[in-house]
Design an enzyme around this catalytic site. Structure first.
Site, PDB file in Angstrom:
ATOM      1  N   CYS A 198      -3.729  -3.186  22.438  1.00 30.60           N
ATOM      2  CA  CYS A 198      -2.460  -2.710  21.878  1.00 30.60           C
ATOM      3  C   CYS A 198      -2.664  -1.300  21.333  1.00 30.60           C
ATOM      4  O   CYS A 198      -3.610  -1.044  20.582  1.00 30.60           O
ATOM      5  CB  CYS A 198      -2.001  -3.646  20.765  1.00 30.60           C
ATOM      6  SG  CYS A 198      -0.620  -3.016  19.790  1.00 30.60           S
TER       7      CYS A 198
ATOM      8  N   HIS B 159       0.843  -1.193   0.000  1.00 31.07           N
ATOM      9  CA  HIS B 159       0.000   0.000   0.000  1.00 31.07           C
ATOM     10  C   HIS B 159       0.881   1.247   0.000  1.00 31.07           C
ATOM     11  O   HIS B 159       2.121   1.154  -0.139  1.00 31.07           O
ATOM     12  CB  HIS B 159      -0.995  -0.009   1.168  1.00 31.07           C
ATOM     13  CG  HIS B 159      -0.374  -0.096   2.539  1.00 31.07           C
ATOM     14  ND1 HIS B 159       0.497   0.849   3.039  1.00 31.07           N
ATOM     15  CD2 HIS B 159      -0.516  -1.029   3.530  1.00 31.07           C
ATOM     16  CE1 HIS B 159       0.861   0.530   4.264  1.00 31.07           C
ATOM     17  NE2 HIS B 159       0.274  -0.609   4.588  1.00 31.07           N
TER      18      HIS B 159
ATOM     19  N   CYS C 179       1.857  -7.193  16.777  1.00 26.94           N
ATOM     20  CA  CYS C 179       3.236  -6.724  16.970  1.00 26.94           C
ATOM     21  C   CYS C 179       4.208  -7.885  17.136  1.00 26.94           C
ATOM     22  O   CYS C 179       5.418  -7.703  17.009  1.00 26.94           O
ATOM     23  CB  CYS C 179       3.331  -5.845  18.216  1.00 26.94           C
ATOM     24  SG  CYS C 179       2.393  -4.316  18.143  1.00 26.94           S
TER      25      CYS C 179
ATOM     26  N   HIS D 298       3.959   1.435   2.356  1.00 26.61           N
ATOM     27  CA  HIS D 298       5.086   0.622   1.899  1.00 26.61           C
ATOM     28  C   HIS D 298       5.815   1.320   0.744  1.00 26.61           C
ATOM     29  O   HIS D 298       7.051   1.374   0.707  1.00 26.61           O
ATOM     30  CB  HIS D 298       4.598  -0.740   1.388  1.00 26.61           C
ATOM     31  CG  HIS D 298       3.860  -1.561   2.401  1.00 26.61           C
ATOM     32  ND1 HIS D 298       2.661  -2.184   2.120  1.00 26.61           N
ATOM     33  CD2 HIS D 298       4.137  -1.866   3.688  1.00 26.61           C
ATOM     34  CE1 HIS D 298       2.245  -2.857   3.181  1.00 26.61           C
ATOM     35  NE2 HIS D 298       3.127  -2.666   4.156  1.00 26.61           N
TER      36      HIS D 298
END
Length: 681
Positions: free
Chosen positions: A150, A19, A132, A22
Site C-alpha cells: 500500500c 497526535h 485503508c 489530529h
C-alpha cells in the site's frame, strides 16, 4: 436569519491516540467555527471517532478485549484531548452510537428505495489493505520485490479470493460527479486536489464493494443474503455517514430539520490521504439516496516531523499535542497561552492544503519573532505607555489630529486597521488561516512602527496636545488586534481584552466608513501583569524539547540552527560576534535552470552554478514571487555551507537569500556581474 456554517473534521480512527496531525485538523476547524460565531453565523462544529472495522476487531483480539471494550477505552481520549486543548462548542460523534447505526441503516434503505439497482450481490477478489480498509488494483500499489505494498501505509496488502459482497454501482456516478464539480468548483479545495479527483473520475469508476463477511465488527447489512452469509456494512460507508447522522433526530430519520438546514453548507475538513473516499464515494452514496451534497471537501496536507511521516514505529515523530502545549506554557499565564502558541505555529507555518514539516527550530523561531517580539512587544509597550500617561492625557479620539493624509500617522494607522479587518475576514472566509495571520501580523508590525514614529514618551516631555489621541490610537489598535486574533489565539485575545477592560462578547470588529477604531467601547486599560510570550532562550528551548520528546526512545536531537522560516526578530535581536558571522559561507550563484515542483505552490527547484564541478540543487520558496523562466541567468546570493536537506522529495544543497516573510519582496543580489562562486563578505 443568520447564515448556517457547518464544519467537520475527519472522525479519528480509535486504533490510535491523538497526535499532532489530529490536533492540527481539529484546531483549524475550531478556528473557522470561532470566526463564524464571531460573525454571528449559525455555526455547527463536529468531530468524533470512527469505531468499526477489521483493524479494531484485530487489535481488540490481541488485547483480549471485545471490540466494544476497546473503543470505549480509546474514544474518550480524543474527546478529553480536545477539551484539554480548549476546542470549543463542538459535537462529538461515535460511530458505535445507536442513533448513528440507525442512520446508516436508513441510508441503505433509502438507496434501495431511490435507486434499487445501485446495490447488488456479487463476488469480489483483489488486493486489500487492512490499514485503508479498501481494495486496490495493482496500478494503485507499489511492488517491493515480490510483495505488493500500500502506498499510504507502506505495508503489504493481502489478496482476497472471491469474497461474496454487496456492491454499490459507483460506475454510474462518474459523469454526475464531474458535472457537479464543473458547476461548483468550490466543491473540492484546493485546486490541485480538485484536478486529482477530476482526473480519477475521467479515467472511469469501478463498482465498489460495500459489505464484508470476513469480520463481524460493524453495522449489519439490513437485508438477508440468499446464501445465508452475514454481511457488515463497509466501514467507509458507515464512517462517512457520520457527517449526516449527527444532524438527524434521535429516531435516525434522514429528513430532519437540522439536516436540511446545515448539511448543504457542510465543509468536510479532511486529510489528503482520504480524499477519494470523501470526494467520490460519499457524494455518490448521497446522490444515490437522493440527498443533498456537502458544500466543500477541504483537503489538508500531511504534517511530517523533521521530514518523517508521523508513525507509531518512530516515537520521535509522534508529537503529543498536550505535552507540547504544556511545554510552551512558559509565561505567567500558563497552559492557555501554550495552546495558543502551538495553534499559531501550526496555522501560520503552512498554507492550508500544503504539506508541513514540524521542526522545533521553526516553532521556536515563530514563537520568538512573531509572538514574543511582534505581538508581545506591542502589547507590553502600548499598555505600559497608556498606563503611564493616561492620567494626564486620557486616551480619547481628537479629530483635529486625525485628518486624512498619507503623512498623518494617526490616519494611516486606522486606515490600515480598517483594511486589515476586511482582508483578514476575507481570508478566514476563504479558509486560508495562514494568509489571514500573515496579513494580521503586518498590521501588528505597523502598530509597533507607530510607537517608534510618534514616540509618546517624547510627546509627554514636550506636553504635545496630541498625546491623548496617540494613546487612543494605540489602545484602539490593541482592541482591534485582540478581536482579530481570537479565532486562532482565543486565550491571548481574552487576556488582552481583560487588560483593556473589555468584558463584552467577542465579535468580529466591523469597520464603518473607513473607520474601525470608533467601534471600540470606552476602555480603561491596565498595565500588563507579565510578558505574554517570554522569549525562548537556548536553555528554555532545550527544556521544552526534553519535556516533549526527551523521554522517548529515538528522540530527535536538540535544535542546532535558527528556523529558516522565521522572520528576523525586531527590535531586540541577539547580537553575534564576527566569528559567528564567519561561519557563514555566502557565495554568488548563477541560476542555470528553474522549474516548478508539482503540487508545491510556493516551491521552485533551481540548479545554481557556484563555480563548482556541478551546479547545486536548491529548493526555494519563491514561486509566488518569481516565474521560473524569469530566474534563469539571474545572480543570487547562496548560503553555501548549509547542511543538505530533503524537501518535497528532492535534495536542497543550499539556501538563497531573500527579503520578506511569507511574501517574498526581492532576492538578495549585486549591482554588477561577478563570477559564480565569488565569496560574499
Amino acid at each position: 436569519m443568520s447564515t448556517p456554517f457547518y464544519i467537520t473534521t475527519p472522525i479519528y480512527y480509535v486504533n490510535d491516540v491523538p497526535h499532532l496531525g489530529h490536533a492540527y485538523a481539529t484546531m483549524v476547524a475550531d478556528a473557522f467555527a470561532r470566526f463564524h460565531r464571531m460573525r454571528g453565523d449559525d455555526t455547527r462544529f463536529l468531530t468524533g471517532t470512527d469505531e468499526h472495522g477489521q483493524k479494531v476487531e484485530e487489535t481488540a483480539k490481541k488485547r483480549n478485549l471485545t471490540p466494544q471494550q476497546l473503543v470505549d477505552e480509546v474514544a474518550p481520549r480524543f474527546d478529553e484531548a480536545w477539551k484539554t486543548l480548549d476546542i470549543a462548542d463542538y459535537n462529538f460523534i461515535r460511530t458505535t452510537s445507536e442513533k448513528h447505526k440507525q442512520v446508516v441503516t436508513n441510508l441503505w434503505h433509502r438507496i434501495r428505495r431511490e435507486s434499487p439497482e445501485d446495490l447488488y450481490l456479487a463476488s469480489y477478489q483483489g488486493w486489500y489493505c487492512v490499514g485503508c480498509e479498501a481494495f486496490y488494483t495493482e496500478s494503485q500499489l507499489v511492488k517491493d520485490g515480490e510483495t505488493w505494498m500500500c502506498t499510504t501505509h507502506k505495508r503489504p496488502v493481502e489478496f482476497i479470493d472471491k469474497e461474496r459482497s454487496w456492491f454499490f454501482k459507483l460506475s454510474k456516478y462518474a459523469e454526475p460527479l464531474l458535472a457537479h464539480i464543473k458547476a461548483h468548483p468550490e466543491f473540492i479545495r484546493p485546486d490541485a486536489y480538485r484536478k486529482e479527483i477530476v482526473s480519477f473520475l475521467e479515467s472511469g469508476l469501478r463498482d465498489l464493494s460495500v459489505s464484508r463477511t470476513s469480520f463481524a465488527w460493524g453495522i449489519p447489512v439490513p437485508e438477508a443474503d440468499p446464501d445465508g452469509m452475514k454481511h457488515v456494512i463497509y466501514v467507509w460507508m458507515d464512517a462517512l455517514t457520520n457527517y449526516y447522522s449527527d444532524l438527524c433526530p434521535p429516531d435516525g430519520s434522514l429528513d430532519g430539520a437540522d439536516a436540511k438546514n446545515y448539511f448543504p453548507h457542510a465543509i468536510h475538513l479532511i486529510g489528503k490521504d482520504i480524499l477519494r473516499f470523501h470526494a467520490v464515494y460519499w457524494p455518490a452514496f448521497l446522490l444515490s439516496a437522493g440527498l443533498p451534497l456537502p458544500k466543500s471537501i477541504l483537503a489538508t496536507g500531511w504534517w511530517t516531523v523533521r521530514g518523517e511521516k508521523i508513525s507509531k514505529s518512530m516515537p520521535a515523530t509522534r508529537i503529543d499535542p498536550i505535552k507540547l502545549a504544556q511545554a510552551l506554557a512558559v509565561g505567567p499565564f500558563g497552559m492557555p497561552l501554550g495552546i495558543d502558541a502551538m495553534r499559531y505555529y501550526l496555522m501560520r507555518e503552512v498554507p492550508l492544503g500544503n504539506d508541513g514539516d514540524f521542526t522545533f527550530e521553526g516553532l521556536f523561531g515563530r514563537f520568538n519573532a512573531d509572538l514574543a517580539n511582534d505581538l508581545g512587544n506591542l502589547v507590553n509597550r502600548s499598555l505600559t505607555l497608556i498606563a503611564k500617561f493616561a492620567a494626564d492625557h486620557p486616551p480619547v479620539r481628537d479629530d483635529q489630529f486625525h485628518s486624512d493624509g498619507h503623512e498623518n500617522p494617526y490616519w494611516q494607522l486606522e486606515v490600515h486597521a480598517f483594511e486589515t479587518v476586511r482582508v483578514v475576514a476575507r481570508e478566514f472566509e476563504a479558509l486560508a488561516p495562514s494568509r489571514a495571520l500573515e496579513l494580521l501580523w503586518r498590521f501588528i508590525g505597523q502598530a509597533n512602527r507607530f510607537i517608534d514614529q510618534t514616540q509618546p514618551w517624547a510627546m509627554a516631555r514636550s506636553k504635545d496636545p496630541a498625546l491623548g489621541h496617540a494613546l487612543w490610537c494605540l489602545q484602539s489598535s490593541l482592541w482591534t488586534i485582540a478581536r482579530m486574533i481570537a479565532p486562532v489565539l482565543p486565550a491571548t485575545s481574552h487576556t488582552l481584552l481583560g487588560w483593556l477592560g473589555d468584558t463584552g462578547p467577542v465579535t468580529w470588529p466591523e469597520g464603518v466608513d473607513g473607520r474601525v477604531f470608533t467601534q471600540a467601547p470606552q476602555l480603561t486599560a491596565q498595565p500588563p501583569s507579565g510578558a505574554m510570550f517570554p522569549r525562548l532562550d537556548e536553555p528554555m528551548q532545550a527544556k521544552i524539547l526534553a519535556a516533549v520528546i526527551g523521554d522517548e526512545p529515538g528522540a530527535a536531537p536538540a535544535p542546532a540552527k535558527p528556523a529558516e522560516s522565521a522572520k528576523p526578530a525586531a527590535p531586540a535581536v541577539a547580537q553575534i560576534t564576527f566569528d559567528d558571522f564567519a561561519k557563514l559561507e555566502l557565495r554568488v550563484g548563477k541560476v542555470i535552470s528553474a522549474v516548478a515542483i508539482p503540487k508545491k505552490d510556493k516551491l521552485l527547484h533551481l540548479h545554481v552554478d557556484l563555480g563548482e564541478a556541478k551546479p547545486r540543487s536548491i529548493i526555494a520558496g519563491i514561486a509566488e514571487a518569481y516565474k521560473p523562466d524569469a530566474l534563469v541567468g539571474s545572480q543570487v546570493i547562496v548560503v553555501a555551507n548549509l547542511a543538505p536537506r530533503k524537501m518535497a522529495g528532492l535534495m536542497s544543497e543550499g539556501m538563497i537569500l531573500a527579503a520578506g516573510d511569507e511574501a517574498i519582496l526581492g532576492l538578495s543580489a549585486l549591482d554588477r556581474d561577478v563570477p559564480p562562486g565569488t565569496r560574499v563578505r
